[in-house]
Enzyme design. Structure first.
Site, short mmCIF file in Angstrom:
data_model
loop_
_atom_site.label_atom_id
_atom_site.label_comp_id
_atom_site.label_asym_id
_atom_site.label_seq_id
_atom_site.Cartn_x
_atom_site.Cartn_y
_atom_site.Cartn_z
N HIS A 92 0.84 -1.20 0.00
CA HIS A 92 0.00 0.00 0.00
C HIS A 92 0.88 1.25 0.00
O HIS A 92 1.91 1.30 0.66
CB HIS A 92 -0.92 -0.01 1.22
N GLU A 131 -4.71 0.53 -7.21
CA GLU A 131 -5.10 1.67 -6.37
C GLU A 131 -4.24 2.87 -6.74
O GLU A 131 -3.16 3.08 -6.18
CB GLU A 131 -4.96 1.32 -4.89
#
Length: 242
Positions: free
Chosen positions: A91, A155
């Site tokens: 992430h 993402e």
């Protein structure tokens, strides 16, 4: 594999709120066919919480070594012992992680019996300079493991927490880029997913799931997203059966 809905709580939520959240999900489980993965902080891991079959617990990170002198870290084997089945890796909020390190983490996660969700995505500068394809290809080449089952989460960094989401064509194109890099079919989208845009995202034919951040912290908002997903696939299944 069912449509995957991943909730990333980041550094939010006390254990009491997590227990309450899971209790509400358990009560609604007979209305849910999607696979739900809740990723709370480490302190909320379910040592004695009953989970229904379609609810799994994920971690937000793990170390790339099984054990050792790594103060403040947690290994994939420890997560597995705590009841985790998924782990999110790479992430963008995990600052300064190298692609090679993310790959090692994903491989040790698979070896330990976890299913990694590996994030890829371009930053705002790369997006403006139309380098999205180049960045995604590089990240896939250097982050994805060489064996085992895993999920890729697209993402875009510039979309996280901003309320801005790429148009469907752009997301679909990135998914196709990822598919050319891996034989895995499970590719999900994350970045400002909410109850306001989930219906639009569900029209992307090659999307296997969504990764939800802040919108997953409020149960009612999160459940609205689940309901829209269930409605979409209920209609699809109805058409197939007819």
């Amino acid at each position: 594999m069912s449509f995957l809905i991943v909730a990333n709580w980041k550094m939010n939520g006390m254990r009491s709120s997590f227990v309450d959240f899971i209790g509400k999900l358990n009560n609604k489980s007979n209305e849910i066919t999607s696979k739900l993965v809740i990723c709370p902080p480490f302190t909320s891991f379910p040592s004695s919480i009953e989970l229904n079959n379609n609810i799994d617990i994920g971690a937000q990170n793990c170390h790339h070594k099984k054990f050792g002198s790594y103060t403040g870290e947690i290994s994939a084997e420890m997560l597995k012992e705590l009841g985790c089945t998924y782990v999110m890796l790479g992430h963008s909020e995990r600052a300064n992680e190298k692609d090679s390190e993310i790959k090692l983490k994903s491989e040790i996660a698979i070896e330990s019996g976890l299913h990694p969700i590996i994030c890829v995505g371009e930053n705002s500068e790369d997006y403006k300079n139309e380098k999205t394809k180049e960045v995604i290809e590089y990240q896939c080449k250097n982050r994805l493991p060489t064996h085992g089952e895993y999920t890729v989460a697209y993402e875009p960094i510039w979309a996280i927490g901003t309320g801005h989401v790429p148009n469907n064509d752009a997301i679909a194109k990135v998914i196709e880029v990822i598919k050319l890099c891996t034989s895995k079919k499970h590719i999900i989208y994350g970045g400002s997913v909410s109850s306001e845009n989930i219906e639009n995202l569900l029209s992307i034919s090659n999307l296997s799931g969504v990764l939800i951040g802040s919108a997953s912290l409020d149960f009612d908002h999160f459940y609205k997203i689940i309901q829209q997903v269930e409605k979409k696939f209920s209609l699809i299944n109805s058409k197939i059966s007819n």
